[in-house]
Every structure is written in structure tokens, then in C-alpha cells.
Design a protein around this motif. Structure first.
Motif, PDB file in Angstrom:
ATOM      1  N   LYS A 356       0.829  -1.203   0.000  1.00 49.92           N
ATOM      2  CA  LYS A 356       0.000   0.000   0.000  1.00 49.92           C
ATOM      3  C   LYS A 356       0.868   1.259   0.000  1.00 49.92           C
ATOM      4  O   LYS A 356       0.591   2.230  -0.719  1.00 49.92           O
ATOM      5  N   LEU A 360       0.839   4.054  -3.029  1.00 53.92           N
ATOM      6  CA  LEU A 360       0.579   5.485  -2.817  1.00 53.92           C
ATOM      7  C   LEU A 360       1.746   6.329  -3.305  1.00 53.92           C
ATOM      8  O   LEU A 360       1.558   7.437  -3.818  1.00 53.92           O
ATOM      9  N   ILE A 392      -7.449   0.857  -5.304  1.00 52.14           N
ATOM     10  CA  ILE A 392      -7.632   1.563  -4.042  1.00 52.14           C
ATOM     11  C   ILE A 392      -8.939   2.352  -4.102  1.00 52.14           C
ATOM     12  O   ILE A 392      -9.279   2.949  -5.129  1.00 52.14           O
ATOM     13  N   ARG A 396      -9.333   4.884   0.810  1.00 50.78           N
ATOM     14  CA  ARG A 396      -7.936   4.447   0.934  1.00 50.78           C
ATOM     15  C   ARG A 396      -7.826   2.987   1.359  1.00 50.78           C
ATOM     16  O   ARG A 396      -6.860   2.588   2.008  1.00 50.78           O
TER      17      ARG A 396
END
Length: 454
Positions: A356, A360, A392, A396
Motif C-alpha cells: 500500500k 501510494l 484503491i 484508501r
């Protein structure tokens, strides 16, 4: 008596042959002039002479490069990472079988058998006046790649220092051919000042007149055939010492053009196309490429990576596609034009929370227009980082193939080896990973398409 000795040196050509003919013509004329004056000269190459992004090198698997080195009458060469880790084991093992020069590399060993007969840890050159010059060399330590390919690569600096002290009493001068990069060259000079000259390469640095480091002369000749270097050393036979050492670079683009060099370059391409232009599958439609979002070609490539690795998710940059895949008969030549990069697939083991964080990061980075040079990338611009199997939500939440990501679960991410060297994602450099060697992405893609479109 004081004797002048010359070394002409080239490095990191990467199969950029544009100025090869004029560079070698210049060297030959200079060597003849020096010989007529009674002065000895040698010609050396510091590795990465070949690069499989070049069609001729790919078509001949480097044998064409060896032929060029023979014709140019090189005395000694070492190998770079492009010779060492972009060729299958058996191809490298026999690459220099027909070499008419010496190949020196002191930190590479076969895991399966005796080293090839051409591979030497050092050599000793002798001038016309009997001066003995020990030549040692080492190549960059890409451990994981060499291990997967069947070779063991040892710590270069330690090997070079050991060789230098071993040869100190056998030779008047010690020369090192380094395919290690400027930082390693500086450290070597600090730790082993009994080496007189370190010919530098790998990091493509440029020292127009050399550079002294702890009284060791370092050289750097750029990349892609930009420069031809000439080292001049003066040896005092009375004191058995070097009294002077200096280096200079000649810009190859400014050297006189050689007759028919353009025709020669065209002929190389013709030979390559003749060898590679054999149909391997047929398409009933074209697959477009895009550099800033997904395309038909990227979708097909992602399918290929899933099929090849069985990974949970896939990530690569859209800029790897240099051209689109056209309808009709597709040959190995066509695939090479689309994917010229000497890049391999790698599968990284990464936890959900780490994945993750990476996701991002590349969503926010502005790398898409980066004109990347190196790390195996041979395209025009880097392009957008594309991911498959990762989504995503606005809240989030990360989903892997439709399932909510589990923070502590280890996922297998299939990507390109260029992402594992620490430039883009430092954490990838230290993560557990598996490199899929020796096939490049173009080989994997071609094989997948041959199966899919048979």
C-alpha cells in the motif's frame, strides 16, 4: 633511459557504433606514428562494449562485438555487467573463444566447471624495451544476477588488492582495468596506492585529463563512444620508477569521418535484420501503446507477466513499449524493436502494508516524463507506472485481485528488475526477491504470444 609508454582506452560503448570506425582509424594512425618513433602502445577496453538493445549485438549474441575488437587489434579487455549478466551462461562461457586479445577479470568464477580458457585473473605486458606492466581487472559485483546465471562474483576490491601485491615484484608498473564505478575506484586508490593507474568505467564519468587520487591516476571516458582516451606514462629505467603519468580524452564526434562509415552502419543493420526477421506468430489486429495510461499492449504484457510468474499483482512502467504491435506477421526483429531493453522480470515478496505504501508513492510521483538513461532501460521516456491486480478506494482501502488487502500477508509482486536497484523504491533493494533469468522481457513476451496466437 626514460621510456614513454602509451595506452589507448575505450569503455562503455554499449554497442553505440556511430563513431567506432573513426575512433579506431584515429587509434591505428596514432599507434603507427608512436611505433615509428620507437614508443610502445597498447589498446584496451574496459567492458560494456556490447549491449543487447542493439540489433546487431542481439542478432550475433555479442560475437559481432568480438569480431570488431579483433579487427581493431585490441590487446586486453575486461568484461562489464552487460557482458556478464545479460547473456545466458553458455553464451558468456564461449563469448571470447575466438578472441585475438587477452580477457582479464579477476573476480568471476564458474559454479559448474573450470573457468573458460580465455578468462585470466591478470596478464603481464612487455614493452619493446623490456618494461613489464601487470594488468589486473575486475567487474561490478551483481551477486544475485551472477548466481542465478551460474557464476560466482567475488568482492572486487579485495581481489584487486591481493593481485596487486602478488604482482608487485614481477612487474615494473601496475595497471588496473576497473568496471566498478568511480566510488570503488577512489576507494581502491586509497587502499592500494601501489597501483599506478586505474582505468575507470561503469558509472560513465568523464575525466578529461584524468584525476589523481592518493597519487593513483584515475581515468573516465564517458559512455556510448563519446571519447577515446590516451594514457601516457614515462618510466625511468635507471630508478625503475614512473616519473610522469597523464591522460587525455579525444571527442570522437570531432575526429575525421572515415570513408564509408555510414554504409558500414547500414550494413550492420541489414545483417541483424536478416538474422532476426523470421516470423514467430501472426496477429489479426494491432495492439496500440500508450505512455501515460494503460493500452492494449500493456494489457497483453500484464497477461504475459501473470502467466509467467503466477504473481498476485503486476507493476511496470508504460514507457517500456517503444513501438506498437502491428497486425500481421510478427518476427523476433519486431519484438526487439518494441522491447529493446536488457531487462528481466523479478518477483518481490512484500507485505500488504508495504504494498500500500509503494502504491501510494508511485501514484503521487511524477516520473512519467522522466527521460531515464540506464538501469537497463533503453526507451525514450519512462512513462506512467501501471499496476494490475491492485485497486484503491476513495476511503484508501487497498484491494488485491478484488480481495481486501491483509496488512501482514505476504504478496508476490511481479515487476521489472530496474525497480529493484533502489533508485525508485529503496525498500525493493532489500526485499526478498527472485530474478527470472536469463530471458529478457522481450523473450518472455515473445514466447507468451507464440503460445497465445498459435
Amino acid at each position: 633511459m626514460r621510456e614513454l609508454i602509451h595506452f589507448f582506452h575505450t569503455n562503455d560503448l554499449h554497442s553505440h557504433f556511430t563513431y567506432w570506425k573513426r575512433s579506431q582509424s584515429f587509434i591505428q594512425m596514432q599507434r603507427k606514428m608512436l611505433s615509428d618513433r620507437g614508443e610502445t602502445s597498447f589498446l584496451v577496453d574496459l567492458g560494456d562494449h556490447l549491449d543487447r538493445s542493439n540489433l546487431y549485438t542481439e542478432a550475433t549474441l555479442g560475437k559481432g562485438n568480438i569480431k570488431m575488437l579483433n579487427e581493431a587489434q585490441y590487446d586486453v579487455v575486461t568484461i562489464g555487467n552487460n557482458e556478464g549478466i545479460t547473456l545466458p551462461y553458455n553464451v558468456l562461457y564461449h563469448l571470447y573463444d575466438d578472441a585475438e586479445f587477452e580477457v582479464v577479470v579477476g573476480n568471476l568464477y564458474s559454479q559448474f566447471e573450470e573457468n573458460p580458457r580465455w578468462m585470466k585473473p591478470y596478464t603481464i605486458l612487455t614493452t619493446r624495451y623490456g618494461t613489464k606492466i601487470a594488468v589486473i581487472a575486475a567487474t561490478a559485483q551483481f551477486d544475485l544476477f551472477y548466481k542465478e546465471l551460474g557464476w560466482e562474483v567475488t568482492t572486487p576490491r579485495a581481489e584487486l588488492i591481493k593481485l596487486a601485491f602478488k604482482l608487485k615484484k614481477q612487474a615494473d608498473i601496475i595497471i588496473c582495468m576497473s568496471h566498478l564505478g568511480i566510488t570503488e575506484d577512489e576507494l581502491l586508490a586509497q587502499e592500494c596506492p601501489i597501483i599506478d593507474v586505474i582505468f575507470g568505467s561503469h558509472t560513465h564519468h568523464v575525466f578529461e585529463q584524468g584525476r589523481l587520487e592518493n597519487n593513483v591516476l584515475l581515468t573516465g571516458g564517458g559512455k556510448f563512444g563519446q571519447y577515446t582516451g590516451q594514457l601516457e606514462i614515462e618510466f625511468d629505467h635507471a630508478t625503475r620508477t614512473l616519473t610522469e603519468k597523464k591522460d587525455r580524452l579525444y571527442e570522437n564526434a570531432l575526429l575525421p569521418e572515415v570513408e564509408n562509415e555510414g554504409e558500414w552502419l547500414i550494413q550492420l543493420q541489414k545483417e541483424a535484420k536478416l538474422l532476426l526477421d523470421k516470423p514467430v506468430f501472426t496477429l489479426t489486429k494491432s495492439y496500440n501503446k500508450e505512455w501515460f495510461h494503460r493500452s492494449q499492449l500493456s494489457d497483453l504484457f500484464a497477461e504475459c507477466m501473470y502467466d509467467y510468474t503466477g504473481a498476485d499483482c503486476v507493476m511496470f512502467n508504460a514507457g517500456i513499449f517503444v513501438d506498437k504491435l502491428r497486425k500481421g506477421l510478427i518476427s523476433t526483429y519486431d519484438i526487439h524493436k518494441i522491447l529493446p531493453h536488457p531487462i528481466n522480470i523479478c518477483v518481490i515478496q512484500i507485505t500488504g502494508s508495504e504494498l500500500k505504501e509503494i502504491f501510494l508513492q508511485f501514484e503521487n510521483e511524477e516520473w512519467s516524463r522522466l527521460e531515464l538513461k540506464g538501469l537497463g532501460f533503453r526507451g525514450i521516456i519512462f512513462g506512467k507506472i501501471l499496476n494490475y491486480g491492485i485497486e484503491i478506494t476513495k476511503q484508501r482501502e487497498l484491494f488485491i485481485n478484488g480481495h481486501l488487502m491483509e496488512p501482514d500477508k505476504v504478496y508476490r509482486l511481479a515487476t521489472l528488475d530496474l525497480f529493484t536497484f533502489g533508485y525508485f523504491f529503496p525498500s525493493f533493494k532489500y526485499a526478498k526477491k527472485e530474478y527470472y533469468l536469463p530471458d529478457f522481457i522481450r523473450d518472455v513476451f515473445k514466447n507468451y504470444c507464440m503460445k497465445k496466437f498459435q
